[in-house]
Design an enzyme around this catalytic site. Structure first.
Site, PDB file in Angstrom:
ATOM      1  N   ASN A 242      10.052  98.295  10.474  1.00 49.70           N
ATOM      2  CA  ASN A 242       8.818  97.738  11.046  1.00 49.70           C
ATOM      3  C   ASN A 242       7.600  98.475  10.507  1.00 49.70           C
ATOM      4  O   ASN A 242       6.664  97.881   9.973  1.00 49.70           O
ATOM      5  CB  ASN A 242       8.843  97.827  12.575  1.00 49.70           C
ATOM      6  N   ASP A 243       7.598  99.792  10.668  1.00 56.33           N
ATOM      7  CA  ASP A 243       6.459 100.580  10.194  1.00 56.33           C
ATOM      8  C   ASP A 243       6.439 100.681   8.676  1.00 56.33           C
ATOM      9  O   ASP A 243       5.364 100.699   8.067  1.00 56.33           O
ATOM     10  CB  ASP A 243       6.473 101.976  10.822  1.00 56.33           C
TER      11      ASP A 243
ATOM     12  N   ARG B  48       1.278  95.589  12.073  1.00 57.74           N
ATOM     13  CA  ARG B  48       2.511  94.871  12.386  1.00 57.74           C
ATOM     14  C   ARG B  48       2.415  94.028  13.645  1.00 57.74           C
ATOM     15  O   ARG B  48       3.257  93.172  13.894  1.00 57.74           O
ATOM     16  CB  ARG B  48       3.676  95.860  12.505  1.00 57.74           C
TER      17      ARG B  48
ATOM     18  N   HIS C 208       5.472  91.178  21.843  1.00 64.40           N
ATOM     19  CA  HIS C 208       6.382  91.198  22.992  1.00 64.40           C
ATOM     20  C   HIS C 208       7.147  89.884  23.128  1.00 64.40           C
ATOM     21  O   HIS C 208       8.306  89.869  23.534  1.00 64.40           O
ATOM     22  CB  HIS C 208       5.601  91.504  24.272  1.00 64.40           C
TER      23      HIS C 208
ATOM     24  N   CYS D 279      17.158 101.115  11.095  1.00 68.97           N
ATOM     25  CA  CYS D 279      17.051 100.904  12.542  1.00 68.97           C
ATOM     26  C   CYS D 279      15.866 100.018  12.906  1.00 68.97           C
ATOM     27  O   CYS D 279      15.524  99.895  14.078  1.00 68.97           O
ATOM     28  CB  CYS D 279      16.959 102.231  13.286  1.00 68.97           C
TER      29      CYS D 279
ATOM     30  N   ARG E  18      15.114 105.319  21.840  1.00 70.91           N
ATOM     31  CA  ARG E  18      13.700 105.670  21.947  1.00 70.91           C
ATOM     32  C   ARG E  18      13.489 106.500  23.215  1.00 70.91           C
ATOM     33  O   ARG E  18      13.844 106.057  24.309  1.00 70.91           O
ATOM     34  CB  ARG E  18      12.846 104.400  22.021  1.00 70.91           C
TER      35      ARG E  18
END
Length: 551
Positions: free
Chosen positions: A434-435, A445, A184, A482, A286
């Protein structure tokens, strides 16, 4: 002069004296409760409500991605399971402070043991605990120090509530010991264009008053720099400021080839700011925000209203919507409440939607309604798709329910390995770096201890991107990116060289990515990509690209 290394967020450069976050509140004593249990329960209940309200208010003030993070923290403060645990501990003889400390610590440990996304949320829970205990003691919660002069803030980690409302006239940069590239702290720093480096080994050694240069692009913290180094940092800061303030244009390479720059959005409220920063559309909307606060799935009508609000902000432009990606760090009781030993490898994304098809059908129906009600070009994609069979299932169902353009996300390496089949079934592919990095490198991650592996520059990840890009090119199927990798300006150029046809990112990154693309031709991008692919490590791949195109 010495140099510390970590994971840079963006490319900013800043310098100044260090100020450290204050230490957390001392652990509450284990002395038995001497007051009436009801008095302690009432005090805790009031503190929980006050902290939840304060976090929600900070979220409204901050807006954007920060609001979603702080709203989640506010929910933590009144989680029924935690409240029940606190109450039971008070009934067993604990003071309110000790009951809060132990209940939250127990839940934190559970999240830490789960690893991955959940482990990173443990830090957020710890901040909530500190705020509640401070209320009970009648003292201020530990927070960002104040100063009359600008400073570099150094901390073990930074709570979302503090990151969201930083005074950017005073805090010129962030340095944290903990945190990964998608923690975060990193996400909020990127969204607010704060120069930041997370996961810095040796950050604990920095002391108040130490002068440092924070170079996020290089991922370095230079301690006690020379006069010349400070002057160079100031020059670089001015150059970056000029880039950010340059006129907004569409994304394009130096030879004129268009590379659309799209926005990653998490809420309809974020749309206006993205448009103001030059978003040419949306590459990832999202939809989880609609579901996470609910005990039951929202109605088709509720969903359609929110989807329509987003699409209406982008008339005539592409808006890519990701169907519900629940599971892992986003468990939903009405979708999948089974306990899983490793949620990141469990029933998440399309797998969970397929097992609860009525939820998927409702979402697609709502999206089709929003598509009909607006002038945006709606593209809809499924998350966590493994192969062509799952691709066929989703695309067929989406079109049966009225979606015109249906595609899939490439986050699992198996999809890249089957790319030649997938592009024949999907209307488009969007790479979630990311994934894809997490699963390729077998590194959670969100876990700082393996942050060095969570680098999308790794040639193994880039080779999978190239497989997808090549397959898309051969079949004239668009392949966008993305993930957060698209927000790294030089990596964005490499991704284009690997076959990416569009780039989607946090809108704060548009200016730097736009400027970097404009420095390179298509041939340059492909040469940079080839150099990165040939490297043995992520660090070597970045260095090869930084050396510039050859030939």
């Amino acid at each position: 002069m010495r140099e510390l290394r970590g994971i840079g967020v963006g490319r900013g450069v800043a310098s100044g004296p260090v100020l450290r976050m204050p230490d957390p509140l001392p652990e509450p004593a284990t002395t038995p409760r001497t007051t009436d249990a009801q008095v302690e329960r009432d005090a805790v209940t009031a503190a929980l409500k006050e902290v939840a309200a304060e976090l929600a208010a900070r979220g409204r003030q901050a807006g954007g991605e920060a609001q979603a993070v702080l709203d989640a923290q506010a929910m933590m403060a009144q989680d029924p399971g935690l409240v029940d645990d606190v109450t039971a501990r008070i009934e067993s003889g604990s003071t309110g402070e000790r009951a809060v400390f132990e209940a939250f610590a127990s839940f934190q440990q559970m999240l830490t043991d789960m690893g991955g996304y959940m482990a990173e949320r443990a830090a957020d829970l710890g901040d909530v605990s500190q705020r509640i205990i401070a209320k009970l003691r009648g003292v201020p919660a530990p927070g960002v120090p104040t100063s009359d002069a600008p400073f570099v803030l150094v901390a073990h980690d930074l709570a979302p509530a503090d990151t969201a409302l930083l005074d950017l006239d005073k805090v010129v940069a962030l340095v944290t010991r903990d945190g990964g590239p998608t923690s975060h702290t990193a996400i909020l720093a990127r969204s607010k264009s704060i120069t930041a480096i997370v996961g810095v080994t040796g950050a604990d050694e920095l002391a108040d008053g130490d002068v440092v240069i924070v170079d996020a692009g290089a991922g370095t913290v230079t301690v006690d720099p020379s006069t010349g180094e400070l002057a160079a940092a100031e020059t670089r800061t001015a150059e970056l400021k000029a880039i950010v303030n340059a006129p907004i244009t569409d994304g394009a390479l130096a030879d004129g080839e268009k590379v659309p720059l799209l926005a990653n959005l998490g809420s309809p409220k974020d749309a206006a700011a993205a448009v103001a920063l030059g978003a040419e559309g949306v590459g990832l909307f999202r939809t989880e925000f609609l579901f996470l606060d609910s005990k039951t799935a929202p109605t088709v009508e509720q969903q359609q209203a929110d989807y329509t609000a987003v699409l209406a902000a982008f008339p005539g432009k592409k808006v890519v919507v990701r169907c519900l990606d629940a599971g892992a760090d986003k468990p939903l009781s009405f979708l999948n409440d089974a306990e899983e030993e490793n949620p990141a490898l469990g029933l998440r994304g399309l797998r969970a939607l397929r097992a609860n098809e009525e939820i998927l059908r409702g979402q697609l129906t709502a999206l089709a309604g929003a598509q009909a009600a607006t002038e945006a070009e709606l593209w809809v994609m499924a998350p966590m798709v493994a192969d062509v069979e799952e691709t066929d299932y989703f695309v067929t169902l989406a079109k049966e329910l009225g979606i015109r353009v249906a595609g899939v996300m490439a986050e699992i390496p198996s999809l890249a390995l089957m790319a030649d089949q997938v592009v024949g079934s999907a209307d488009f592919v969007s790479i979630g770096t990311n994934d894809l990095t997490q699963y390729t490198m077998a590194a959670d991650r969100m876990l700082g201890s393996v942050a060095a592996y969570q680098d999308p520059w790794h040639p193994a990840v880039l080779r999978l991107v190239k497989m997808l890009g090549d397959a898309g090119r051969s079949n004239s199927t668009p392949v966008g990116v993305c993930g957060e990798a698209a927000a790294d300006p030089l990596l964005a150029v490499v991704l284009v060289g690997l076959g990416a046809t569009s780039l989607s990112m946090t809108p704060a990154a548009f200016a730097e990515v736009r400027a970097e693309l404009a420095r390179h031709t298509r041939a340059d991008a492909e040469r940079l990509a080839a150099a990165a692919l040939a490297a043995p490590t992520a660090t070597a791949a970045r260095e090869a690209a930084e050396a510039g195109p050859v030939g």
